[in-house]
Design an enzyme around this catalytic site. Structure first.
Site, short mmCIF file in Angstrom:
data_model
loop_
_atom_site.label_atom_id
_atom_site.label_comp_id
_atom_site.label_asym_id
_atom_site.label_seq_id
_atom_site.Cartn_x
_atom_site.Cartn_y
_atom_site.Cartn_z
N LYS A 179 -0.46 9.72 6.91
CA LYS A 179 0.67 8.78 6.87
C LYS A 179 0.27 7.36 7.24
O LYS A 179 0.91 6.39 6.80
CB LYS A 179 1.77 9.26 7.81
CG LYS A 179 2.53 10.49 7.34
CD LYS A 179 3.46 10.18 6.20
CE LYS A 179 4.40 11.34 5.91
NZ LYS A 179 5.35 11.03 4.81
N SER A 226 -3.41 17.60 5.32
CA SER A 226 -2.77 16.29 5.46
C SER A 226 -2.57 15.84 6.90
O SER A 226 -2.37 14.65 7.15
CB SER A 226 -1.42 16.30 4.75
OG SER A 226 -0.61 17.35 5.26
#
Length: 400
Positions: A51, A303
């Site tokens: 992110k 991720s």
């Protein structure tokens, strides 16, 4: 929609601040699955998640006036930390609205980067609504977790790194929540390696992108609790949906047991800590929902690695129980001196280790001159547990 050129420009903007993450060969899983498996380790970003790529790309495009007014974001944790880190690095005031149910590790991690934390609601949607209210009152710039072209371009930079690091491969598995990471990576891969498959992976409890692609438009799904809280987005974005629809080859889903198994597998076999959202690609491979991996070169994007320690402990214990390496037995014994020693002796002869033992005399299943022992044993597997139970029964004990 963003273009490949947008992603290349975003990469140039952020590369001085964010060095590439490894794309490491997963030796144990490669042998197990019969393929060449590589893991794009976004869990090794300085904030523990991909992110930060999108957050930094967006903040670097702010004007001086916008920087002075500050930024605001809504997030369950990973985007929050990305925005907070990028804002702190460039001296931009940041307010982050997080759900009251956000993991404590993510709340503390965000606060450590100097952001003001506001807790609101029990999920992302409630936090988002509160962030919009605060943005309207303050004049700060809202940085969306995924539905922003600049954010998507920054997230897609991971795809450029995969190509540089590996060259040729057959399949890429990407976690999908709002769709920014998957859409960005798919844009890069399909425009530079059109023969490579790019498959998105979602939690079966919140399959918002799968539902949207089936309906032909962004379609909400009911919110639900899932181990993959980082991708538990009930409605995909108006920017991310067409990107995913254009470039993704498909979406598969995995259930909670599969996600937990994948977290434990990565930790035990590859020494890699992944949160639930980060482990869904590995879960899809272990489940076989993306076809036979044999002989293929596969990239799984992990991720993020920001998992709550308490949740991790539960997952590890549950995985050990499922594999038979942790067993819970209840043994009824005579309420007399030496009974516990007899049970312990039998367990020792079977080469199991007693981790915990307790005794009850008031259990409904035992007689007045009996007691019930609760045993937690460290064992070698399900066959070993079966042998221990049989040995106890052969010794005259009732076992559950």
């Amino acid at each position: 929609m963003i273009s490949l050129d947008d992603i290349i420009k975003a990469r140039r903007r952020i590369r001085d601040s964010l060095p590439p993450t490894p794309c490491a060969r997963a030796a144990q899983l490669s042998r197990q699955l019969g393929c060449e498996l590589f893991i794009k380790c976004e869990n090794l970003q300085m904030t523990g998640s991909f992110k930060v790529r999108g957050a930094l790309a967006r903040i670097l495009q702010l004007t001086e006036a916008e920087r002075a007014a500050g930024v605001i974001a809504a997030s369950a944790g990973n985007h929050a930390q990305g925005v907070a880190w990028a804002a702190q690095k460039f001296g931009v005031p940041a307010t982050i609205v997080m759900p009251e149910t956000a993991p404590l590790a993510k709340i503390r991690g965000t606060a450590a980067f100097g952001a003001d934390i506001v807790l609101a609601g029990t999920g992302y949607d409630a936090a988002y609504a509160r962030a919009v209210e605060l943005q309207r009152d303050s004049g700060a710039t809202f940085i969306h977790a995924f539905d922003d072209p600049a954010v998507m371009a920054g997230q897609g930079s991971a795809g450029l790194e995969i190509i540089e690091q590996l060259g040729d491969f057959d399949l890429v598995l990407v976690p999908v929540g709002g769709g920014g990471l998957a859409g960005g990576i798919a844009t890069v891969i399909k425009q530079t390696r059109p023969g490579v498959q790019v498959i998105g992976v979602q939690s079966a409890r919140v399959p918002s992108m799968q539902a949207s692609l089936a309906a032909g438009a962004p379609t909400p799904v009911p919110p639900a609790a899932t181990l993959a809280d980082g991708i538990a987005v009930a409605r995909v974005g108006v920017h991310t949906y067409p990107q995913a629809a254009a470039w993704l080859d498909g979406i598969v889903t995995v259930d909670e047991e599969s996600i937990a198994r994948a977290i434990l597998t990565l930790l035990e076999q590859e020494k890699l800590l992944a949160e639930g959202a980060g482990a869904v690609g590995i879960a899809a491979l272990l489940d076989g929902v993306v076809g036979d991996p044999a002989g293929k070169r596969i990239v799984a994007v992990v991720s993020g690695g920001n998992i709550d320690p308490i949740e991790l402990a539960k997952i590890v214990e549950r995985g050990l129980e499922r594999d038979g390496r942790l067993a819970h037995l209840r043994v009824v014994v005579a309420d007399r001196p030496g009974s516990i020693a007899e049970v312990a002796g039998l367990v020792a002869r079977e080469r199991a280790n007693i981790l915990q033992i307790s005794q009850r005399r008031d259990a409904a299943e035992v007689g007045l001159r009996e007691a019930e022992l609760d045993l937690t044993l460290e064992t070698r597997g399900l066959d070993h547990v079966t042998g221990i139970v049989q040995a106890l029964r052969d010794g005259g004990f009732r076992v559950r």
